[in-house]
Design a protein around this motif. Structure first.
Motif, PDB file in Angstrom:
ATOM      1  N   ARG A   1      23.764 -34.868   8.996  1.00 20.58           N
ATOM      2  CA  ARG A   1      24.248 -33.711   8.247  1.00 20.58           C
ATOM      3  C   ARG A   1      23.325 -33.392   7.074  1.00 20.58           C
TER       4      ARG A   1
ATOM      5  N   GLU B   1      17.943 -29.452  -7.324  1.00 29.91           N
ATOM      6  CA  GLU B   1      18.333 -28.625  -6.193  1.00 29.91           C
ATOM      7  C   GLU B   1      18.543 -29.542  -5.001  1.00 29.91           C
ATOM      8  N   GLU B   2      19.794 -29.756  -4.591  1.00 35.75           N
ATOM      9  CA  GLU B   2      20.074 -30.744  -3.567  1.00 35.75           C
ATOM     10  C   GLU B   2      20.695 -30.145  -2.313  1.00 35.75           C
ATOM     11  N   GLY B   3      20.460 -28.867  -2.067  1.00 32.26           N
ATOM     12  CA  GLY B   3      20.777 -28.268  -0.787  1.00 32.26           C
ATOM     13  C   GLY B   3      22.209 -28.370  -0.333  1.00 32.26           C
ATOM     14  N   GLY B   4      23.159 -28.453  -1.260  1.00 36.08           N
ATOM     15  CA  GLY B   4      24.564 -28.520  -0.884  1.00 36.08           C
ATOM     16  C   GLY B   4      25.004 -29.853  -0.339  1.00 36.08           C
ATOM     17  N   LEU B   5      24.258 -30.919  -0.628  1.00 33.25           N
ATOM     18  CA  LEU B   5      24.625 -32.250  -0.142  1.00 33.25           C
ATOM     19  C   LEU B   5      25.929 -32.730  -0.760  1.00 33.25           C
ATOM     20  N   THR B   6      26.717 -33.444   0.028  1.00 38.07           N
ATOM     21  CA  THR B   6      27.870 -34.137  -0.534  1.00 38.07           C
ATOM     22  C   THR B   6      27.374 -35.413  -1.210  1.00 38.07           C
TER      23      THR B   6
ATOM     24  N   ARG C   1      24.077 -37.595   0.018  1.00 37.21           N
ATOM     25  CA  ARG C   1      22.995 -37.889  -0.924  1.00 37.21           C
ATOM     26  C   ARG C   1      22.730 -39.378  -0.993  1.00 37.21           C
TER      27      ARG C   1
ATOM     28  N   LYS D   1      20.914 -30.014   6.511  1.00 35.80           N
ATOM     29  CA  LYS D   1      21.018 -29.137   5.352  1.00 35.80           C
ATOM     30  C   LYS D   1      19.678 -28.940   4.667  1.00 35.80           C
TER      31      LYS D   1
END
Length: 234
Positions: free
Chosen positions: A195, A154-159, A163, A199
């Motif tokens: 950013r 689960e990476e919180g919508g990171l690009t 990341r 997030k």
């Protein structure tokens, strides 16, 4: 009178993971990393030279297992507290660890949320067993920094870039070093960091390290072999 710092020796044969743990401990007031070793045999020499209060150590290592190191320390009369930090989730390993003389057992995937608690618990004279080994997974909690404890994947919508920037920061790199490593400007590094942290709800380097540990970003993947079972570990 100021409270004495807890002196910690770190033993793990995965340098990237070890770097992340060192970063986490280094950002924690009251804890000092006094030395590191990459295998069990060097661990014994390290403990003898640095006289730490706590040894944080993997179980499965080349040359000499963590269990064998623990037994050797106890046979030598060492009173150092031992916390195993491992991927081994078999309950049999917990029994082996305690029998070998350890006071703590923490899974690598929950190190960001549990390792500091384990160190404090054993130094206070108690034992600490990772909650994941004691009971079924509970609802997501919150770390000291505020955001929910992450679950692997689960990476919180990171690009991809966000990341990578956060991962390198978790490894202890400065903004300039990250810039050179991935060939972007320092300003861009700062932008991706801001950013990504926004997030994920992260507010400090320590919280970035905790998140990275929880995601397994700093852990070198390795497959277990049959010889890694408790019955055959030295």
């Amino acid at each position: 009178m100021a409270k004495a710092r807890i002196r910690v020796a770190l033993i793990d044969d995965h340098p990237i993971f070890r770097s992340g743990v060192r970063g986490l401990l280094g950002e924690t007031a009251g804890i000092e990393v006094v030395g590191e070793a990459s295998d069990g045999r060097h661990a014994l020499d390290l403990v003898g030279r640095t006289l730490p209060d706590v040894v944080v150590m993997d179980i499965t290592m080349t040359g000499m297992s963590g269990l064998a190191v623990a037994r050797a320390l106890r046979q030598a009369g060492s009173a150092v507290y031992i916390v195993f930090l491992t991927v081994n989730e078999d309950l049999a390993f917990v029994d082996e660890a305690l029998t070998a003389g350890a006071q703590g057992y923490v899974l690598k995937r929950s190190a960001g949320a549990s390792l500091l608690e384990a160190i404090e618990a054993v130094v206070s004279g108690g034992r600490y067993i990772d909650n994941e080994m004691r009971s079924p997974p509970s609802l997501p909690g919150r770390t000291e920094a505020g955001p929910p404890v992450p679950h692997a994947g689960e990476e919180g919508g990171l690009t991809v870039r966000e990341r990578e920037v956060l991962r390198l920061i978790a490894l202890g790199m400065t903004m300039k070093e990250v810039s050179l490593a991935i060939s972007i400007s320092v300003a861009s590094v700062d932008t991706y960091k801001i950013r990504g942290c926004k997030k994920l709800g992260l507010r400090s380097r320590a919280s970035i390290v905790r998140y990275a540990l929880g995601q397994g970003w700093l852990e070198t993947e390795s497959k277990r072999h049959p010889s890694d079972r408790p019955s055959s570990v030295m």
